[in-house]
Scaffold this active site. Structure first.
Site, PDB file in Angstrom:
ATOM      1  N   LYS A 130       3.839   6.486   7.626  1.00 37.81           N
ATOM      2  CA  LYS A 130       3.070   6.279   8.852  1.00 37.81           C
ATOM      3  C   LYS A 130       3.826   6.935   9.999  1.00 37.81           C
ATOM      4  O   LYS A 130       5.055   6.810  10.084  1.00 37.81           O
ATOM      5  CB  LYS A 130       2.874   4.782   9.107  1.00 37.81           C
ATOM      6  CG  LYS A 130       1.966   4.476  10.301  1.00 37.81           C
ATOM      7  CD  LYS A 130       1.675   2.984  10.441  1.00 37.81           C
ATOM      8  CE  LYS A 130       0.731   2.714  11.613  1.00 37.81           C
ATOM      9  NZ  LYS A 130       0.421   1.279  11.779  1.00 37.81           N
TER      10      LYS A 130
ATOM     11  N   SER B 287      -4.459  -0.243  12.266  1.00 39.51           N
ATOM     12  CA  SER B 287      -4.034   1.073  12.718  1.00 39.51           C
ATOM     13  C   SER B 287      -3.469   1.958  11.593  1.00 39.51           C
ATOM     14  O   SER B 287      -3.369   3.174  11.780  1.00 39.51           O
ATOM     15  CB  SER B 287      -2.974   0.916  13.797  1.00 39.51           C
ATOM     16  OG  SER B 287      -1.792   0.365  13.260  1.00 39.51           O
TER      17      SER B 287
ATOM     18  N   SER C  76      -2.781  -4.562  10.852  1.00 42.78           N
ATOM     19  CA  SER C  76      -2.836  -3.106  10.683  1.00 42.78           C
ATOM     20  C   SER C  76      -2.453  -2.596   9.296  1.00 42.78           C
ATOM     21  O   SER C  76      -2.668  -1.428   8.990  1.00 42.78           O
ATOM     22  CB  SER C  76      -1.938  -2.417  11.719  1.00 42.78           C
ATOM     23  OG  SER C  76      -2.602  -2.365  12.954  1.00 42.78           O
TER      24      SER C  76
END
Lengths: 483, 486
Positions: B76, B152, B176
């Site tokens: 990420k 997210s 998320s």
């Protein structure tokens, strides 16, 4: 019309003498090339996190114990949010609602001699926080340079109650605090490098009425500026009020060039710092054992040492205060007494506080730079005490030690033949010669002129090249003249 | 090979039936083919990836391989990785090259020997539930490319679901990891707060952020967590606990397990198909010998409002460092310092980030702090206490992860409150600091994945992973992959 009363509170930022920064491993040494002592944490790179320096906490505990304050078992770091280019995170990590040191007091002595008085200045709190970097406005052709070497340097902000009533009291407090933080080894006290900076909150009011509105004078980095700034500010506030004006709460700066203070920002532009507990740091928990270990490692504190000097050495409060103005002075004095002997404690005090201080002052030297060591000075005082030399000769020996003409007082006395004449036969011979050669003085004395006696003493001392024991000379002369 | 488990990949690497370089190339080729439409990866560096793969092969050849050595991973883009662009999905950091490694990166790359394939897309500064707030454009859900992958960690979810990577890192502040895992048919774990170091992970809300794995199974998550977790002296909120093998409980029978069903999670607000799938999963657990008890989380309705005070408050301060002074975006033209700040931040941040900075600034302001921030902190304690009470009755808590399956791009983007409600079941877990998982439990009528959430007590990750593993041994939802991506 009643007099105005001045009310002063002081906030001091003392830079803590840790090797590394409060939340990163970068060095705190002064004077490195810009931005060479800024770790990722100090630069506030994305993703970095603060880790508290235990050494800074230790300094806060030492301070708390030294001022007899409450060392908080739990205190909390908070973020003070504002934007400024030399504040890399956009917030300063400080302590707000729960500071590490709560309460406490500092005893100050104001003025000198008979008019001097002692006063207790109460502290509100002392808290740990990080310093910001520096903005450099010169040398960048209209741009601003940022040096983050200082960012993250540990500070202890020490806040007093509004307890001081004059610029002199404020300066006495600042000096006492300055001596104390150096005494307990938490701050080098270097004011030029910004290691010890004072902000003064000043207001005036008529006694019996509520305190007036205060203005805060920021960043005073010498005792002289502190005094001048407060004195100017007080005059300005009184004049403003007497002219029918009012004081607005404001932050002001002192300009040493003009000796004036001028408003930097008013209350209306005051920041809303949006303090909240820093979620990157756990509450600071200080166990009883840590406090006790720190207490055991503290040096004897100024007040305790002062009381001991009075009790053990028979010193006056004034002498004891002077000799405990700094740990260096106190250590010097005690080493001097150790060399001279306990019985010479009082003359040692005089030598350290008067003769040595004056000589250092003349050369612009600190005690630590004195060419005459405590042991050398003690050796000198010992020779006065045992009548080897007189006070007058001692001053000569002191000068010789200062100039490095010998490594001990004894060596100089021996080498330069300064040993006092105490042989009463030798002195008697000199007295007889002087009496014989100065018949006129003898006659005057016998006619009742006491002055003539002093002239005769002077003649004997001169003949002895200053080395005759003055008491013996006196006694013999009196006896002969009476006979 | 591209759908193999981490254990199978490690075995293949150990047997030299494939090298790490070959495996890495396999995934890089898929990324080159499929990423242009999915938009999961924002930064690739083939040379860096292949160098890491070669180093891993050397380690395998030297007999020094760990269980993850040589296995590719998608990172990420919230984790700082030295020499790599680290954007956090923002224009503000579009050109930021990190000079240091996050602890998670050090652990996965240097210690475990994994091979980073690249940095994956995310909602800007992790603020979003649909991956539509990224400066680098929305990520498409591999199950239906007109739909969002969740957020997210949407890039992480899409990458693993489309087999562009066998596993990915994610971060979870309010859901998320779990919500995109649910929307993309993955297994994702948010550990207990403090288990995985936050150093080098760009902060959104410091007291809530926690990194964790997003993978195809609980077994893979257990392997990953064992590599990611551990005390880190660089993170003061990291917990000093001995290292754990999170796989140690896998395979233990579920007989006698007490599953708590919070009545607040089974009321209104949840889609019927999601609810039906979760109920069916409960039935499966009962068949496996688990007992079901009703529990209550009476303050759970307060979790979304409390979260949208606390998280923006922390974010408003955390994001102050993006000021255009030292790194990142700076407005090209400005008249003075304040103008530089306002233009830089106005141009550099997207609308959702600005909204949350404004909310956070407001709730911390003088005169509002007590009414909002302190009140929200009190609610947070109440919510945590609810879980303490509930765990007196049960071993794990089960419920839906998200009230709906993947929604259409643009469907909720205009209505922040609707968007915030997609995290209604996940947020309380962050507020309490508990470990939570999402795992696949079925599909809706349109063929979109449904996830269920398992919540464990503090530090109970190993048991939580086994509860998920037991279900995955009995079902095959997690093995299903989206069509049309071969």
């Amino acid at each position: 019309m009643s007099q105005w009363e001045v009310v002063i509170g002081i906030e001091t930022h003392a830079q803590l003498a840790t090797v590394s920064k409060i939340f990163s491993g970068a060095s705190t040494a002064f004077g490195a090339a810009p931005n060479t002592q800024a770790a990722p944490v100090d630069l506030a790179l994305p993703g970095v996190l603060p880790v508290l320096n235990k050494g800074a906490v230790e300094c806060a505990i030492r301070f708390g114990l030294a001022v007899d304050a409450q060392v908080a078992r739990k205190s909390v770091f908070a973020r003070k949010n504002y934007f400024y280019p030399d504040l890399p995170k956009g917030y300063q990590i400080s302590q707000f609602e729960l500071p590490v040191v709560q309460g406490g007091h500092v005893t100050i002595v104001v003025g000198q001699g008979e008019k001097s008085y002692e006063k207790r200045v109460n502290l509100t709190r002392a808290h740990l926080e990080e310093d910001a970097g520096k903005s450099l406005h010169e040398d960048f052709h209209g741009k601003t340079g940022i040096d983050l070497n200082r960012a993250g340097t540990p500070l202890l902000e020490i806040v007093t109650e509004p307890d001081m009533r004059s610029a002199d009291e404020a300066v006495a407090y600042a000096k006492a605090l300055h001596a104390l933080v150096r005494w307990i080894g938490i701050c080098d006290g270097n004011m030029q490098e910004g290691s010890f900076r004072c902000d003064a909150n000043v207001s005036v009011h008529k006694p019996g009425t509520p305190f007036g509105t205060r203005r805060e004078i920021k960043n005073l980095n010498s005792f002289r500026f502190l005094k001048e700034a407060i004195e100017y500010e007080v005059r300005w506030q009184i004049e403003t009020l007497e002219d029918g004006g009012s004081i607005q709460q404001a932050t002001v700066l002192f300009d040493p060039a003009t000796g004036e203070t001028r408003a930097m920002r008013s209350k209306e532009d005051a920041h809303d710092y949006r303090y909240f507990p820093d979620p990157d740091l756990l509450p600071l928990v200080i166990g009883e054992d840590w406090v006790e270990r720190t207490r055991a490692a503290l040096p004897e504190l100024p007040e305790a040492k002062k009381q001991r000097f009075m009790a053990d050495y028979g010193l006056s409060a004034y002498d004891a205060t002077g000799l405990t103005a700094s740990l260096e002075t106190a250590d010097y004095y005690e080493a001097c007494v150790a060399a001279a002997g306990q019985a010479s404690a009082k003359p040692c005090a005089n030598w350290v506080m008067v003769d040595l201080a004056a000589r250092l002052n003349k050369e612009g030297l600190e005690l630590g730079q004195s060419p005459v060591s405590a042991v050398q000075l003690g050796g000198l005082v010992a020779r006065i005490a045992d009548n080897t030399i007189s006070n007058a000769i001692a001053k000569k020996v002191f000068e010789a030690l200062w100039a490095g003409e010998g490594s001990t007082a004894d060596e100089i006395i021996e080498k330069q033949g300064l040993k006092q004449i105490t042989d009463s036969g030798a002195i008697e011979k000199l007295v007889d010669e002087v009496l014989a050669a100065n018949a006129a003085n003898v006659a005057e004395f016998k006619a009742g002129k006491e002055k003539a006696f002093n002239a005769l003493v002077g003649q004997v001392m001169k003949a002895a090249k200053g080395k005759a024991n003055p008491q013996q000379v006196n006694d013999l002369l009196r006896a002969k003249l009476a006979g | 090979m591209i759908h193999a488990s981490l254990k199978e990949l490690a075995a293949a690497l150990a047997a030299k039936s494939i090298s790490s370089v070959e495996l890495t190339r396999l995934y890089l080729d898929r990324i080159a083919r499929l990423n242009p439409s999915l938009n999961a990866f924002v930064t690739l560096d083939e040379d860096r990836s292949l160098a890491a793969a070669r180093a891993a092969d050397a380690r395998i050849a030297a007999g020094q391989a760990g269980p993850l050595t040589g296995i590719p991973i998608a990172q990420k883009d919230i984790f700082c990785a030295q020499g790599w662009r680290t954007t956090c999905g923002s224009k503000m950091l579009e050109n930021f090259i990190s000079p240091y490694d996050a602890t998670v990166i050090v652990k996965l790359e240097q210690e475990a020997g994994m091979v980073s394939l690249g940095k994956v897309n995310m909602d800007e500064f992790a603020m979003g539930s649909s991956n539509e707030t990224s400066w680098f454009g929305p990520v498409r859900n591999p199950w239906d490319q007109t739909r969002v992958p969740g957020g997210s960690s949407g890039g992480s979810a899409a990458a693993v679901a489309a087999a562009l990577a066998p596993v990915a890192t994610g971060t979870d502040t309010g859901g998320s990891i779990r919500q995109p895992a649910a929307l993309c048919n993955l297994t994702g774990l948010k550990p207990t707060y403090g288990v995985v170091s936050r150093y080098g992970m760009i902060a959104f809300a410091s007291s809530l952020d926690q990194a964790g794995p997003m993978a195809r199974s609980a077994e893979d998550c257990a392997l990953m967590l064992s590599a990611m977790a551990g005390f880190d002296e660089k993170d003061s909120t990291s917990l000093e606990r001995p290292a754990e093998d999170y796989s140690r409980c896998l395979g233990q029978p579920l007989k006698g397990l007490k599953i708590g069903l919070p009545k607040e999670f089974f009321g209104e607000g949840c889609g019927a198909e999601v609810m039906a799938a979760v109920q069916a999963a409960i039935g499966e657990y009962q068949r496996l010998g688990a007992e079901v008890v009703e529990v209550s989380l009476p303050n759970s309705h307060l979790s979304v409002p409390a979260y949208y005070v606390i998280a923006p408050a922390e974010a408003s301060s955390n994001l102050s460092r993006f000021d255009g002074v030292r790194y990142g975006y700076r407005a090209p033209e400005y008249s003075d310092l304040n103008d530089m700040y306002s233009k830089t931040r106005a141009q550099g941040f997207g609308a959702e980030v600005k909204r949350r900075i404004l909310i956070g600034t407001y709730v911390l302001s003088h005169g509002y702090y007590d009414a909002y921030y302190l009140q929200a902190q009190r609610i947070r304690r109440l919510i945590a206490n609810d879980f303490v009470e509930a765990f007196k009755e049960c071993d794990v808590i089960l419920g839906p992860t998200s009230p709906s399956t993947a929604f259409k791009r643009g469907e909720k983007a205009a209505d922040p409150v609707q968007m915030y409600l997609s995290d209604i079941y996940t947020i309380a877990v962050n507020l309490a600091g508990l470990p939570g998982m999402s795992l696949p439990c079925g599909f809706d009528g349109q063929g979109l994945p449904i996830g269920m959430q398992l919540i464990g007590n503090y530090f109970d990750e190993a048991r939580l992973l086994n509860v998920a593993h037991g279900y995955q041994q009995a079902t095959d939802w997690h093995r299903r992959t989206p069509a049309g991506l071969e």
